[in-house]
Design a protein around this motif. Sequence first.
Motif, PDB file in Angstrom:
ATOM      1  N   LYS A  93       7.828  21.575  -2.419  1.00  0.00           N
ATOM      2  CA  LYS A  93       7.026  21.359  -1.230  1.00  0.00           C
ATOM      3  C   LYS A  93       7.869  20.555  -0.243  1.00  0.00           C
ATOM      4  O   LYS A  93       8.306  19.456  -0.582  1.00  0.00           O
ATOM      5  N   GLN A  94       8.121  21.111   0.930  1.00  0.00           N
ATOM      6  CA  GLN A  94       8.870  20.336   1.929  1.00  0.00           C
ATOM      7  C   GLN A  94       7.917  19.459   2.726  1.00  0.00           C
ATOM      8  O   GLN A  94       6.906  19.936   3.246  1.00  0.00           O
ATOM      9  N   ARG A  95       8.241  18.167   2.836  1.00  0.00           N
ATOM     10  CA  ARG A  95       7.466  17.265   3.695  1.00  0.00           C
ATOM     11  C   ARG A  95       8.443  16.430   4.513  1.00  0.00           C
ATOM     12  O   ARG A  95       9.545  16.146   4.060  1.00  0.00           O
ATOM     13  N   GLU A  96       8.000  16.049   5.713  1.00  0.00           N
ATOM     14  CA  GLU A  96       8.928  15.429   6.662  1.00  0.00           C
ATOM     15  C   GLU A  96       8.553  13.988   6.975  1.00  0.00           C
ATOM     16  O   GLU A  96       7.385  13.636   7.030  1.00  0.00           O
ATOM     17  N   SER A 108       0.843  -1.191   0.000  1.00  0.00           N
ATOM     18  CA  SER A 108       0.000   0.000   0.000  1.00  0.00           C
ATOM     19  C   SER A 108       0.882   1.246   0.000  1.00  0.00           C
ATOM     20  O   SER A 108       2.054   1.184   0.356  1.00  0.00           O
ATOM     21  N   LEU A 109       0.304   2.359  -0.382  1.00  0.00           N
ATOM     22  CA  LEU A 109       1.081   3.589  -0.503  1.00  0.00           C
ATOM     23  C   LEU A 109       1.493   4.107   0.871  1.00  0.00           C
ATOM     24  O   LEU A 109       0.747   3.985   1.834  1.00  0.00           O
ATOM     25  N   ASN A 110       2.680   4.682   0.949  1.00  0.00           N
ATOM     26  CA  ASN A 110       3.068   5.333   2.201  1.00  0.00           C
ATOM     27  C   ASN A 110       2.545   6.772   2.191  1.00  0.00           C
ATOM     28  O   ASN A 110       2.023   7.256   1.184  1.00  0.00           O
ATOM     29  N   PHE A 111       2.691   7.458   3.322  1.00  0.00           N
ATOM     30  CA  PHE A 111       2.009   8.757   3.408  1.00  0.00           C
ATOM     31  C   PHE A 111       2.599   9.808   2.463  1.00  0.00           C
ATOM     32  O   PHE A 111       1.914  10.709   2.025  1.00  0.00           O
ATOM     33  N   ILE A 112       3.884   9.642   2.115  1.00  0.00           N
ATOM     34  CA  ILE A 112       4.479  10.580   1.149  1.00  0.00           C
ATOM     35  C   ILE A 112       3.868  10.332  -0.237  1.00  0.00           C
ATOM     36  O   ILE A 112       3.530  11.277  -0.963  1.00  0.00           O
ATOM     37  N   HIS A 132       0.960   9.189  -0.791  1.00  0.00           N
ATOM     38  CA  HIS A 132      -0.401   9.744  -0.774  1.00  0.00           C
ATOM     39  C   HIS A 132      -0.381  11.241  -1.070  1.00  0.00           C
ATOM     40  O   HIS A 132      -1.240  11.741  -1.801  1.00  0.00           O
ATOM     41  N   ILE A 133       0.599  11.938  -0.510  1.00  0.00           N
ATOM     42  CA  ILE A 133       0.708  13.388  -0.766  1.00  0.00           C
ATOM     43  C   ILE A 133       0.923  13.624  -2.259  1.00  0.00           C
ATOM     44  O   ILE A 133       0.288  14.485  -2.880  1.00  0.00           O
ATOM     45  N   ILE A 134       1.798  12.812  -2.851  1.00  0.00           N
ATOM     46  CA  ILE A 134       2.088  12.976  -4.281  1.00  0.00           C
ATOM     47  C   ILE A 134       0.844  12.641  -5.119  1.00  0.00           C
ATOM     48  O   ILE A 134       0.500  13.376  -6.049  1.00  0.00           O
ATOM     49  N   GLU A 135       0.174  11.545  -4.751  1.00  0.00           N
ATOM     50  CA  GLU A 135      -1.045  11.162  -5.490  1.00  0.00           C
ATOM     51  C   GLU A 135      -2.093  12.284  -5.418  1.00  0.00           C
ATOM     52  O   GLU A 135      -2.751  12.580  -6.415  1.00  0.00           O
TER      53      GLU A 135
END
Length: 562
Positions: free
Chosen positions: A256-259, A7-11, A13-16
């Motif tokens: 876009k910075q994401r952590e 399944s997709l990881n949360f990063i 998901h952000i990209i999707e």
Amino acid sequence: MSEATRSLNFIEHIIEDDLAAGFPKGGLRFRFPPEPNGYLHIGHASSICLNFGLGLRYQAPVNLRFDDTNPTKEEQEYVDAIKADVEWLGFRWDRECYASDYFGRLYQWAVDLIRLGKAYVDSQPSEEIARQKGTPTEPGTNSPFRARSVDENLLLFQEMKTGKHPEGTHVLRAKIDMASPNMLMRDPVMYRILHKAHHRTNTDWCIYPMYDWTHGESDYIEQISHSLCTLEFKPHRELYDWFLDQVAEAGKVRPKQREFARRNLSHTVVSKRKLLQLVNQGVVHGWDDPRMPTISGLRRRGCPPEAIRTFADTIGIAKRDNVVDVSLLEFHMREHLNKTAPRVMAVLDPVKVVVLNYPEGESEWVEAENNPEDPGAGFRKVPFSRELYIEREDFREEANRKYFRLKLGGEVRLKNAYIITAEHVVKDARGEIVEVHCTYDPKSLSGSGTEESLKKVKGTLHWVSVAHAMEAEVRLYDRLFSDPVPDQHKDRDFLEFVNPDSLQTVKAFLEPGLSEAKSGEQFQFQRLGYFCVDPDTTPAKLVFNRTVPLRDTWAKVEQQAE
Ligand code: ATP
Ligand code: MG
């Protein structure tokens, strides 16, 4: 779990979500941004696998960007090592970039900010600036230099650049808000004076940009769509965005910075600063010491790059910092090596076996399978003769019924060869066993098809022929720290937890085919573990590193301790 089905990881998901909102897939671009102030470690591998993994998933380019803004700590040696490590892990970057290549552009933008009244030269000592910062609950105090005229700022900044002022006399600060609840927004420093040569720009610059000013603008220059960093940068995001607001133009990709959370590994430390301490204090022999959690140390130890990648994919990325047990990494090493490493026989702690009824002075070559997990790996011949070595711990004079190795009056199969029975022992003056005298059944040769060869015997031992054996130095590594989280104890220095027995060197005896083994080659020493040829090997001396034992011996120790 395959890459396609997990399944997709949360990063992701952000990209999707961004793609669903209309961001063009062709605009995706990522980067891995190491600072060349040390060697990469297993924590970096998570970030590398994340960024390059996204590149593969979305068929998007990934830059390798050296974040080289601090000339006092950075060196070309580290740049070269980082490139070698990323390549060895199996990734290809699109462009090789350096933040230092953007120093000119950053300087121009800083001048623009001064012109717009959004940056000023502060001429106070750094302690004074720190004092005026305030606290998270109290606002800071404006610097007396905050109201400097644009012209004066431009002149001073120009002079800072040309080296007119000594270190520590001035800094350039962004003029944001000294009362911001985010301390990082209280007029952050953008430039400091450093009269130091840089490994790439040499003495061209006497001022160097700070991380926050450099990182986002570098992302923007390279048109990185998603700039992924570790959690400690979360409070920096507001500043990252503020700086972008000052330079970003319409129609360009706005990064876009994401952590995501740092990955820590148990029984070690993953911080370049602490690893450097281990090197400098001689706790280990260098950055690539096989006990180090560096990529170069893991490589030298014999860890396959595939094991690091599957390890990183399995643990995935998280939103909270955490410690992953090193035994999980070792599990992936075994998984991979089990499929790829040819089997050989080696005895690390020998006791001699004399086969009394085997003709003196004779020998024969028995057939041995190279890798039962790999049908294509074929067979080799191993010499058998009257005098053999087996492991000292594989023999006991007396033992209970559960001991399936060799004991007086008992029988075992010698792997790929015959069934032997122990008859009696010869001891030295101190009572130590020097020879185990045995008899063998000449009809029991493995694979010969006779009834005796098919006889089921409980124990099978590895062995080497004394007359044919090769000697080698074998380095047995254990965990570098005896504590699972050596750097997370209050008031205790992580060096207090160094395991004094992390390296044991033994003289081993190997089957003769190994004389041709080359540096980096990997083998399973049957019943013992996975080993690889160390680069210290010379034509006169073979040196092996133990990569991992066959079984996890620590799991037992930790269970007992509970
Ligand atoms: P260190 O504290 O070891 O020096 P760092 O973060 O300062 O680590 P960088 O060279 O700046 O090292 O890191 C390059 C990239 O790798 C950054 O994006 C950083 O966030 C990431 N990274 C570093 N350590 C880890 C870790 N333990 N887990 C996941 N990512 C990491
Ligand atoms: Mg860093």
